[in-house]
Design a protein around this motif. Structure first.
Motif, PDB file in Angstrom:
ATOM      1  N   PHE A 188       0.846  -1.188   0.000  1.00  0.00           N
ATOM      2  CA  PHE A 188       0.000   0.000   0.000  1.00  0.00           C
ATOM      3  C   PHE A 188       0.882   1.239   0.000  1.00  0.00           C
ATOM      4  O   PHE A 188       1.744   1.403   0.862  1.00  0.00           O
ATOM      5  N   VAL A 189       0.692   2.103  -0.989  1.00  0.00           N
ATOM      6  CA  VAL A 189       1.455   3.342  -1.107  1.00  0.00           C
ATOM      7  C   VAL A 189       0.508   4.491  -0.804  1.00  0.00           C
ATOM      8  O   VAL A 189      -0.575   4.600  -1.408  1.00  0.00           O
ATOM      9  N   HIS A 190       0.924   5.360   0.123  1.00  0.00           N
ATOM     10  CA  HIS A 190      -0.013   6.383   0.590  1.00  0.00           C
ATOM     11  C   HIS A 190       0.750   7.586   1.138  1.00  0.00           C
ATOM     12  O   HIS A 190       1.866   7.444   1.656  1.00  0.00           O
ATOM     13  N   GLN A 191       0.142   8.744   1.031  1.00  0.00           N
ATOM     14  CA  GLN A 191       0.729   9.963   1.596  1.00  0.00           C
ATOM     15  C   GLN A 191       0.072  10.254   2.938  1.00  0.00           C
ATOM     16  O   GLN A 191      -1.129  10.490   3.014  1.00  0.00           O
ATOM     17  N   ASP A 192       0.868  10.223   3.988  1.00  0.00           N
ATOM     18  CA  ASP A 192       0.345  10.496   5.325  1.00  0.00           C
ATOM     19  C   ASP A 192       1.513  10.587   6.296  1.00  0.00           C
ATOM     20  O   ASP A 192       2.644  10.210   5.969  1.00  0.00           O
ATOM     21  N   GLU A 193       1.237  11.090   7.486  1.00  0.00           N
ATOM     22  CA  GLU A 193       2.257  11.187   8.526  1.00  0.00           C
ATOM     23  C   GLU A 193       2.353   9.852   9.263  1.00  0.00           C
ATOM     24  O   GLU A 193       1.331   9.298   9.690  1.00  0.00           O
ATOM     25  N   ILE A 194       3.576   9.332   9.401  1.00  0.00           N
ATOM     26  CA  ILE A 194       3.774   8.023  10.014  1.00  0.00           C
ATOM     27  C   ILE A 194       4.571   8.157  11.299  1.00  0.00           C
ATOM     28  O   ILE A 194       5.641   8.768  11.335  1.00  0.00           O
ATOM     29  N   TYR A 195       4.064   7.553  12.349  1.00  0.00           N
ATOM     30  CA  TYR A 195       4.726   7.572  13.652  1.00  0.00           C
ATOM     31  C   TYR A 195       5.704   6.406  13.799  1.00  0.00           C
ATOM     32  O   TYR A 195       5.543   5.347  13.198  1.00  0.00           O
ATOM     33  N   GLN A 196       6.691   6.618  14.650  1.00  0.00           N
ATOM     34  CA  GLN A 196       7.485   5.525  15.184  1.00  0.00           C
ATOM     35  C   GLN A 196       7.111   5.397  16.659  1.00  0.00           C
ATOM     36  O   GLN A 196       6.551   6.320  17.249  1.00  0.00           O
ATOM     37  N   TYR A 197       7.427   4.244  17.266  1.00  0.00           N
ATOM     38  CA  TYR A 197       6.834   3.929  18.567  1.00  0.00           C
ATOM     39  C   TYR A 197       7.839   3.470  19.621  1.00  0.00           C
ATOM     40  O   TYR A 197       8.876   2.879  19.301  1.00  0.00           O
ATOM     41  N   VAL A 198       7.480   3.763  20.875  1.00  0.00           N
ATOM     42  CA  VAL A 198       8.075   3.115  22.039  1.00  0.00           C
ATOM     43  C   VAL A 198       6.943   2.358  22.735  1.00  0.00           C
ATOM     44  O   VAL A 198       5.783   2.442  22.321  1.00  0.00           O
ATOM     45  N   ASN A 199       7.294   1.625  23.772  1.00  0.00           N
ATOM     46  CA  ASN A 199       6.319   0.765  24.462  1.00  0.00           C
ATOM     47  C   ASN A 199       5.726  -0.265  23.500  1.00  0.00           C
ATOM     48  O   ASN A 199       4.625  -0.779  23.735  1.00  0.00           O
ATOM     49  N   TRP A 200       6.441  -0.549  22.433  1.00  0.00           N
ATOM     50  CA  TRP A 200       6.005  -1.542  21.453  1.00  0.00           C
ATOM     51  C   TRP A 200       6.337  -2.933  21.974  1.00  0.00           C
ATOM     52  O   TRP A 200       7.473  -3.218  22.330  1.00  0.00           O
ATOM     53  N   GLN A 201       5.342  -3.793  22.041  1.00  0.00           N
ATOM     54  CA  GLN A 201       5.512  -5.141  22.574  1.00  0.00           C
ATOM     55  C   GLN A 201       5.101  -6.153  21.501  1.00  0.00           C
ATOM     56  O   GLN A 201       3.940  -6.600  21.471  1.00  0.00           O
ATOM     57  N   PRO A 202       6.021  -6.520  20.619  1.00  0.00           N
ATOM     58  CA  PRO A 202       5.662  -7.404  19.500  1.00  0.00           C
ATOM     59  C   PRO A 202       5.136  -8.758  19.920  1.00  0.00           C
ATOM     60  O   PRO A 202       4.405  -9.402  19.165  1.00  0.00           O
ATOM     61  N   GLU A 203       5.488  -9.188  21.133  1.00  0.00           N
ATOM     62  CA  GLU A 203       5.008 -10.486  21.613  1.00  0.00           C
ATOM     63  C   GLU A 203       3.535 -10.448  22.022  1.00  0.00           C
ATOM     64  O   GLU A 203       2.926 -11.492  22.295  1.00  0.00           O
ATOM     65  N   LYS A 204       2.936  -9.249  22.022  1.00  0.00           N
ATOM     66  CA  LYS A 204       1.541  -9.115  22.452  1.00  0.00           C
ATOM     67  C   LYS A 204       0.609  -8.635  21.347  1.00  0.00           C
ATOM     68  O   LYS A 204      -0.596  -8.482  21.582  1.00  0.00           O
ATOM     69  N   VAL A 205       1.130  -8.387  20.158  1.00  0.00           N
ATOM     70  CA  VAL A 205       0.292  -7.873  19.075  1.00  0.00           C
ATOM     71  C   VAL A 205       0.481  -8.711  17.812  1.00  0.00           C
ATOM     72  O   VAL A 205       1.476  -9.422  17.654  1.00  0.00           O
ATOM     73  N   ARG A 206      -0.475  -8.607  16.933  1.00  0.00           N
ATOM     74  CA  ARG A 206      -0.331  -9.165  15.594  1.00  0.00           C
ATOM     75  C   ARG A 206      -0.130  -7.985  14.653  1.00  0.00           C
ATOM     76  O   ARG A 206      -1.092  -7.264  14.333  1.00  0.00           O
ATOM     77  N   VAL A 207       1.104  -7.744  14.268  1.00  0.00           N
ATOM     78  CA  VAL A 207       1.387  -6.621  13.376  1.00  0.00           C
ATOM     79  C   VAL A 207       0.922  -6.998  11.973  1.00  0.00           C
ATOM     80  O   VAL A 207       1.182  -8.099  11.477  1.00  0.00           O
ATOM     81  N   LEU A 208       0.196  -6.087  11.346  1.00  0.00           N
ATOM     82  CA  LEU A 208      -0.427  -6.360  10.057  1.00  0.00           C
ATOM     83  C   LEU A 208       0.188  -5.569   8.908  1.00  0.00           C
ATOM     84  O   LEU A 208       0.133  -6.009   7.754  1.00  0.00           O
ATOM     85  N   MET A 209       0.742  -4.403   9.219  1.00  0.00           N
ATOM     86  CA  MET A 209       1.301  -3.550   8.167  1.00  0.00           C
ATOM     87  C   MET A 209       2.461  -2.742   8.732  1.00  0.00           C
ATOM     88  O   MET A 209       2.394  -2.248   9.856  1.00  0.00           O
ATOM     89  N   SER A 210       3.536  -2.618   7.945  1.00  0.00           N
ATOM     90  CA  SER A 210       4.745  -1.903   8.382  1.00  0.00           C
ATOM     91  C   SER A 210       5.307  -1.088   7.224  1.00  0.00           C
ATOM     92  O   SER A 210       5.026  -1.367   6.054  1.00  0.00           O
ATOM     93  N   LEU A 211       6.137  -0.109   7.573  1.00  0.00           N
ATOM     94  CA  LEU A 211       6.859   0.623   6.540  1.00  0.00           C
ATOM     95  C   LEU A 211       7.842  -0.301   5.833  1.00  0.00           C
ATOM     96  O   LEU A 211       8.529  -1.101   6.476  1.00  0.00           O
ATOM     97  N   ASP A 212       7.904  -0.190   4.525  1.00  0.00           N
ATOM     98  CA  ASP A 212       8.919  -0.885   3.729  1.00  0.00           C
ATOM     99  C   ASP A 212      10.089   0.075   3.601  1.00  0.00           C
ATOM    100  O   ASP A 212      10.090   0.966   2.750  1.00  0.00           O
ATOM    101  N   MET A 213      11.086  -0.096   4.462  1.00  0.00           N
ATOM    102  CA  MET A 213      12.189   0.864   4.528  1.00  0.00           C
ATOM    103  C   MET A 213      12.996   0.968   3.235  1.00  0.00           C
ATOM    104  O   MET A 213      13.631   1.993   2.969  1.00  0.00           O
ATOM    105  N   ALA A 214      12.945  -0.066   2.421  1.00  0.00           N
ATOM    106  CA  ALA A 214      13.675  -0.025   1.151  1.00  0.00           C
ATOM    107  C   ALA A 214      13.057   0.981   0.187  1.00  0.00           C
ATOM    108  O   ALA A 214      13.706   1.438  -0.755  1.00  0.00           O
ATOM    109  N   ASN A 215      11.798   1.358   0.454  1.00  0.00           N
ATOM    110  CA  ASN A 215      11.091   2.260  -0.452  1.00  0.00           C
ATOM    111  C   ASN A 215      10.505   3.468   0.263  1.00  0.00           C
ATOM    112  O   ASN A 215       9.485   4.016  -0.149  1.00  0.00           O
ATOM    113  N   CYS A 216      11.132   3.857   1.372  1.00  0.00           N
ATOM    114  CA  CYS A 216      10.680   5.022   2.127  1.00  0.00           C
ATOM    115  C   CYS A 216      11.834   5.988   2.351  1.00  0.00           C
ATOM    116  O   CYS A 216      12.981   5.581   2.501  1.00  0.00           O
ATOM    117  N   LYS A 217      11.519   7.252   2.378  1.00  0.00           N
ATOM    118  CA  LYS A 217      12.504   8.284   2.715  1.00  0.00           C
ATOM    119  C   LYS A 217      11.904   9.169   3.788  1.00  0.00           C
ATOM    120  O   LYS A 217      10.814   9.718   3.586  1.00  0.00           O
TER     121      LYS A 217
END
Length: 293
Positions: A188-217
């Motif tokens: 999904f390619v979209h124009q919007d403001e994207i946050y980065q996070y703390v208090n992120w607990q990957p063992e407790k969530v099902r992550v569904l979508m992430s930034l593709d760093m190879a194609n982001c600036k």
């Protein structure tokens, strides 16, 4: 024989009409999902939730219209959590949506009811948009611990947005079959403001979508989740970072995702909340390998 055939045909027709009528009655009997949308800002006020001259905000109008268009749900909007986010009032609703900032004036007893009772009930859900992650946020460890109830439920806490409102980003969808992700496809390619996070607990969530760093600036050497789900008792949580720009609230994929989220929370669509920390770990390694900043 002819009379018997006619009688059988009429009987079949009658049964079909009866079944159709019964299904229609049951459909009519099923009440609409009730949604409480909180757009209170005790920090930065985003344009999407700013009410111009007493009118409803862009995000509020979008959700009300989506409910009307689909016929699935009714939305009540408020910017007064002290008055409306209460134990008594929450009992009128199935789902709450947050597009908020800052430390909200929710009474402790109402907070405790929401987190320990209401949200744990089957058919109940929390949908967080964009700056819902910039709510109950503090860099002070003691205060951050005080806010644990919220960020553990929400899934993460805002810690900056290197990808501003003018950034066009590419996102990888990790579970394209999940109902809340189906509208976005695999990329999904979209124009919007994207946050980065703390208090992120990957063992407790099902992550569904992430930034593709190879194609982001900018391209950063760490995983940046964009959307995820989790269970909370028998209730469900769906967080989507998107929503800073007004245009997001007219985006067909975004709106369809919300529609599906309502159906999913009500049990009409199937979708896993099983944590997938391996995805976060893999995305972290990918980001480190391609980062340029």
């Amino acid at each position: 024989m002819i009379k018997t055939a006619i009688r059988m045909t009429l009987l079949t027709l009658f049964c079909a009409l009866a079944l159709s009528w019964t299904a229609a009655v049951h459909a009519e009997e099923k009440p609409k999902t009730k949604v409480l949308m909180l757009t209170e800002s005790k920090g930065f006020t985003h344009g999407s939730v700013r009410r111009p001259e007493g009118k409803l905000a862009t995000a509020e109008v979008a959700m009300i219209q989506l409910g009307q268009k689909t016929g699935l749900f009714d939305v009540d909007c408020t910017q007064n959590s002290a008055a409306d986010f209460t134990k008594e009032n929450l009992q009128k609703y199935d789902i709450v949506m947050f597009y908020t900032t800052g430390e909200l004036p929710i009474a402790p007893e109402d907070r405790d009811y929401f987190i320990n009772d209401w949200l744990k009930q089957k058919g109940h859900g929390f949908i967080g948009f964009h700056s819902a992650a910039d709510t109950y946020r503090s860099g002070d460890p003691k205060k951050n611990e005080e806010f644990r109830w919220y960020w553990e439920m929400c899934g993460g806490t805002f810690s900056g947005h290197p990808w501003g409102a003018g950034a066009t980003v590419t996102m990888t969808v990790h579970d394209p079959e999940h109902p809340v992700m189906q509208p976005f496809g695999k990329v999904f390619v979209h124009q919007d403001e994207i946050y980065q996070y703390v208090n992120w607990q990957p063992e407790k969530v099902r992550v569904l979508m992430s930034l593709d760093m190879a194609n982001c600036k900018p391209s950063k050497p760490y995983h940046v989740p964009v959307a995820w789900v989790k269970s909370w008792g028998d209730g469900k949580v769906y967080f989507n970072n998107l929503g800073h720009r007004d245009e997001t609230w007219t985006n067909a994929a975004f709106l369809k995702s919300v529609e599906n989220a309502v159906k999913w929370m009500q049990g009409d669509l199937e979708g896993s909340t099983e944590p997938n920390p391996e995805v976060s770990a893999a995305e972290e390694e990918k980001a480190k390998a391609v980062a340029t900043e």
